[in-house]
Design an enzyme around this catalytic site. Structure first.
Site, PDB file in Angstrom:
ATOM      1  N   CYS A 112       0.743  -1.289  -0.031  1.00  0.00           N
ATOM      2  CA  CYS A 112      -0.021  -0.003  -0.045  1.00  0.00           C
ATOM      3  C   CYS A 112       0.759   1.297  -0.085  1.00  0.00           C
ATOM      4  O   CYS A 112       0.512   2.423  -0.387  1.00  0.00           O
ATOM      5  CB  CYS A 112      -0.972   0.036   1.333  1.00  0.00           C
ATOM      6  SG  CYS A 112      -2.281  -1.395   1.048  1.00  0.00           S
ATOM      7  N   HIS A 252      -3.628   7.290   2.558  1.00  0.00           N
ATOM      8  CA  HIS A 252      -3.881   5.826   2.018  1.00  0.00           C
ATOM      9  C   HIS A 252      -5.346   5.642   2.386  1.00  0.00           C
ATOM     10  O   HIS A 252      -5.860   5.834   3.729  1.00  0.00           O
ATOM     11  CB  HIS A 252      -2.776   5.222   2.392  1.00  0.00           C
ATOM     12  CG  HIS A 252      -3.123   3.562   2.108  1.00  0.00           C
ATOM     13  ND1 HIS A 252      -3.716   3.136   1.063  1.00  0.00           N
ATOM     14  CD2 HIS A 252      -3.525   2.462   2.816  1.00  0.00           C
ATOM     15  CE1 HIS A 252      -3.599   1.741   0.764  1.00  0.00           C
ATOM     16  NE2 HIS A 252      -3.566   1.408   1.969  1.00  0.00           N
ATOM     17  N   ASN A 282      -9.976  -0.200  -0.712  1.00  0.00           N
ATOM     18  CA  ASN A 282      -8.608   0.124  -0.838  1.00  0.00           C
ATOM     19  C   ASN A 282      -8.011  -0.941  -2.043  1.00  0.00           C
ATOM     20  O   ASN A 282      -7.868  -2.075  -2.294  1.00  0.00           O
ATOM     21  CB  ASN A 282      -7.974  -0.974   0.453  1.00  0.00           C
ATOM     22  CG  ASN A 282      -6.659  -0.838   0.797  1.00  0.00           C
ATOM     23  OD1 ASN A 282      -5.797  -0.560  -0.286  1.00  0.00           O
ATOM     24  ND2 ASN A 282      -6.051  -1.211   1.959  1.00  0.00           N
TER      25      ASN A 282
HETATM   26  N1  COA Z   1     -18.575  -8.575   9.169  1.00  0.00           N
HETATM   27  C1  COA Z   1     -18.977  -8.959  10.512  1.00  0.00           C
HETATM   28  N2  COA Z   1     -18.054  -9.128  11.710  1.00  0.00           N
HETATM   29  C2  COA Z   1     -16.910  -9.175  11.131  1.00  0.00           C
HETATM   30  C3  COA Z   1     -16.232  -8.903   9.993  1.00  0.00           C
HETATM   31  C4  COA Z   1     -17.214  -8.701   8.874  1.00  0.00           C
HETATM   32  N3  COA Z   1     -16.893  -8.627   7.929  1.00  0.00           N
HETATM   33  N4  COA Z   1     -14.923  -9.050   9.925  1.00  0.00           N
HETATM   34  C5  COA Z   1     -14.625  -9.282  11.365  1.00  0.00           C
HETATM   35  N5  COA Z   1     -15.730  -9.433  12.031  1.00  0.00           N
HETATM   36  C6  COA Z   1     -15.959  -9.814  13.525  1.00  0.00           C
HETATM   37  C7  COA Z   1     -14.735 -10.369  14.199  1.00  0.00           C
HETATM   38  O1  COA Z   1     -14.760 -11.808  13.569  1.00  0.00           O
HETATM   39  C8  COA Z   1     -14.699 -10.087  15.499  1.00  0.00           C
HETATM   40  O2  COA Z   1     -15.686 -10.720  16.178  1.00  0.00           O
HETATM   41  P1  COA Z   1     -15.387 -11.325  17.596  1.00  0.00           P
HETATM   42  O3  COA Z   1     -15.416 -10.111  18.358  1.00  0.00           O
HETATM   43  O4  COA Z   1     -16.752 -12.326  17.759  1.00  0.00           O
HETATM   44  O5  COA Z   1     -14.168 -12.178  17.428  1.00  0.00           O
HETATM   45  C9  COA Z   1     -15.278  -8.807  15.546  1.00  0.00           C
HETATM   46  O6  COA Z   1     -15.970  -8.298  14.109  1.00  0.00           O
HETATM   47  C10 COA Z   1     -14.108  -7.462  15.764  1.00  0.00           C
HETATM   48  O7  COA Z   1     -13.034  -7.775  14.849  1.00  0.00           O
HETATM   49  P2  COA Z   1     -12.009  -6.848  14.559  1.00  0.00           P
HETATM   50  O8  COA Z   1     -11.014  -7.693  13.785  1.00  0.00           O
HETATM   51  O9  COA Z   1     -11.394  -6.486  15.921  1.00  0.00           O
HETATM   52  O10 COA Z   1     -12.627  -5.752  13.777  1.00  0.00           O
HETATM   53  P3  COA Z   1     -12.120  -4.429  13.566  1.00  0.00           P
HETATM   54  O11 COA Z   1     -13.168  -3.418  13.918  1.00  0.00           O
HETATM   55  O12 COA Z   1     -10.820  -4.230  13.645  1.00  0.00           O
HETATM   56  O13 COA Z   1     -12.534  -4.271  11.877  1.00  0.00           O
HETATM   57  C11 COA Z   1     -11.211  -4.593  10.019  1.00  0.00           C
HETATM   58  C12 COA Z   1     -11.672  -5.223  11.098  1.00  0.00           C
HETATM   59  C13 COA Z   1     -10.443  -5.519   8.979  1.00  0.00           C
HETATM   60  C14 COA Z   1     -12.159  -3.896   9.096  1.00  0.00           C
HETATM   61  C15 COA Z   1     -10.143  -3.620  10.566  1.00  0.00           C
HETATM   62  O14 COA Z   1      -9.322  -4.195  11.396  1.00  0.00           O
HETATM   63  C16 COA Z   1      -9.193  -3.016   9.472  1.00  0.00           C
HETATM   64  O15 COA Z   1      -9.532  -2.287   8.593  1.00  0.00           O
HETATM   65  N6  COA Z   1      -7.908  -3.253   9.649  1.00  0.00           N
HETATM   66  C17 COA Z   1      -6.909  -2.660   8.849  1.00  0.00           C
HETATM   67  C18 COA Z   1      -6.985  -2.560   7.410  1.00  0.00           C
HETATM   68  C19 COA Z   1      -5.732  -2.289   6.757  1.00  0.00           C
HETATM   69  O16 COA Z   1      -5.383  -1.478   6.757  1.00  0.00           O
HETATM   70  N7  COA Z   1      -5.128  -3.161   5.892  1.00  0.00           N
HETATM   71  C20 COA Z   1      -4.224  -2.841   4.891  1.00  0.00           C
HETATM   72  C21 COA Z   1      -3.184  -1.942   5.310  1.00  0.00           C
HETATM   73  S1  COA Z   1      -2.882  -1.247   4.106  1.00  0.00           S
END
Ligand code: COA
Length: 347
Positions: A112, A252, A282
């Site tokens: 990224c 980004h 993204n």
């Molecule tokens: N729909 C519903 N629930 C979801 C889900 C989805 N698409 N994806 C994850 N969950 C659930 C998880 O299983 C977890 O459940 P649990 O509490 O029962 O274990 C809960 O939501 C929280 O998960 P978490 O990973 O802490 O959620 P989050 O708020 O961090 O959101 C992302 C997840 C992936 C959206 C977020 O972490 C993110 O954007 N991360 C960085 C992405 C990024 O920058 N990536 C590239 C770098 S350039």
């Protein structure tokens, strides 16, 4: 000698994958995706479209709209994490497709952060005095490495490409000082485990779906916020700029909550922070140039922009640039003509 952006192009494939469609295939909901990421839809390339096609389409848009002679381009720096092939370089194919017959092409993979790294590389080449006109393109077909059975990742990514022309200038417009960073200890938190030299393709790797992107979402999230916030502050200090001297922030586009947190840490008016994640998701190497392309009408000569990124590796960084004078833009001209026509009609 400085390197300044004088033309921009962009391309996203026409097919839209919206949250409704995703929520029909994995256990999630439209509301969850929009609330937790800010994404409403993303563009997905068809099976016959490779990363080189996305990159060439963005370059064609740039060359056409800004009347750039392709024969004058001396180099192409292609940022991508999804090359057409592991070997040979995708940039060679892009040079061929775009008719850049007097340029050499090179691939650069910093996930990224790829476009920012490529911009810094190309600007240094121009500042050295050895090159005058370089195209920097960020292009990714993320749909080729996304697992549409994994709700942690399939909600986030889309396909697209954006390109800029960097040219030599003796004015004070263009790229200022940058800070780029890498930390390989983050590799296992965000990667495609198989298909490279460490774990070549095998029946096992396919069985384990290891050719798809894996991510420790919340760990990456926290790292992204902390790294982008810190490096943005550091690059402002390095360029002796105060936050209130920044007209636009181009972050980004990985997650709207990351973007908002970085904006808050900089204490910058949210109106100045450019966001298009709701439409594209993204697009990895393409988020920064697609943002520049989308909002180019807003940037005025002499304004200061701050660009900041974070990605796999980990890789991150920031730069500042002073917006210069763009080449004559056909799209802007027809846009202005339409506005004029409309106001004449209203009168
Ligand atoms: N729909 C519903 N629930 C979801 C889900 C989805 N698409 N994806 C994850 N969950 C659930 C998880 O299983 C977890 O459940 P649990 O509490 O029962 O274990 C809960 O939501 C929280 O998960 P978490 O990973 O802490 O959620 P989050 O708020 O961090 O959101 C992302 C997840 C992936 C959206 C977020 O972490 C993110 O954007 N991360 C960085 C992405 C990024 O920058 N990536 C590239 C770098 S350039």
């Amino acid at each position: 000698m400085n390197a300044v952006i004088t033309a921009i192009g962009g391309f996203v494939p026409p097919a839209i994958l919206d949250n409704k469609k995703i929520s029909e295939t994995v256990d999630t909901s439209e509301e969850w995706i929009e609330k937790r990421t800010g994404i409403k839809e993303r563009r997905i390339a068809d099976d016959d479209t490779a990363t080189s096609d996305l990159a060439s389409a963005a370059i064609e848009n740039l060359l056409e709209n800004y009347n750039v002679d392709r024969k004058e381009i001396e180099a192409l720096v292609l940022a991508t994490a999804t090359p057409d092939h592991i070997l040979s370089p995708t940039a060679s194919k892009v040079c061929e497709k775009s008719g850049l017959t007097n340029a050499f092409g090179v691939d650069l993979n910093a996930a990224c952060s790829g476009f920012l790294y490529a911009l810094e590389t190309a600007a240094s080449m121009i500042e050295s005095g050895r090159y005058e006109k370089i195209i920097v393109v960020g292009a990714d077909k993320m749909s080729s490495i996304v697992d549409y059975e994994d709700r942690n990742t399939c909600i986030l990514f889309g396909d697209g490409a954006g390109a800029v022309l960097l040219e030599k200038t003796e004015s004070n417009y263009g790229l200022m000082k940058s800070i780029l960073r890498t930390d390989g200890s983050g590799t296992s938190s965000l990667l495609v485990p198989a298909g490279g030299s460490k774990t070549p393709a095998s029946m096992q790797s396919i069985l384990h779906r290891s050719h798809f992107l894996k991510q420790e979402g919340s760990f990456v999230f926290k790292k992204a916020v902390a790294s982008m916030s810190q490096v943005s502050q550091d690059v402002l200090a390095k360029n002796e700029l105060d936050t209130d001297e920044i007209d636009w922030v181009i972050p980004h586009q990985a997650n709207l909550r990351i973007i908002n947190a970085v904006g808050e840490s900089l204490n910058i008016d949210s109106e100045k922070v450019k966001v298009n994640i709701e439409r594209y998701g993204n697009t990895t190497s393409a988020t920064i140039p697609l943002c520049l392309w989308d909002f180019r009408e807003d940037f005025k000569e002499g304004q200061n922009l701050l660009i900041t990124t974070f990605g796999a590796g980990f890789s991150w960084g920031a730069t500042c640039l002073k917006w210069g004078i763009m080449r004559d833009d056909k799209t802007t001209k027809s846009f202005r003509a339409n506005v004029r026509k409309k106001s004449v009609l209203t009168v």
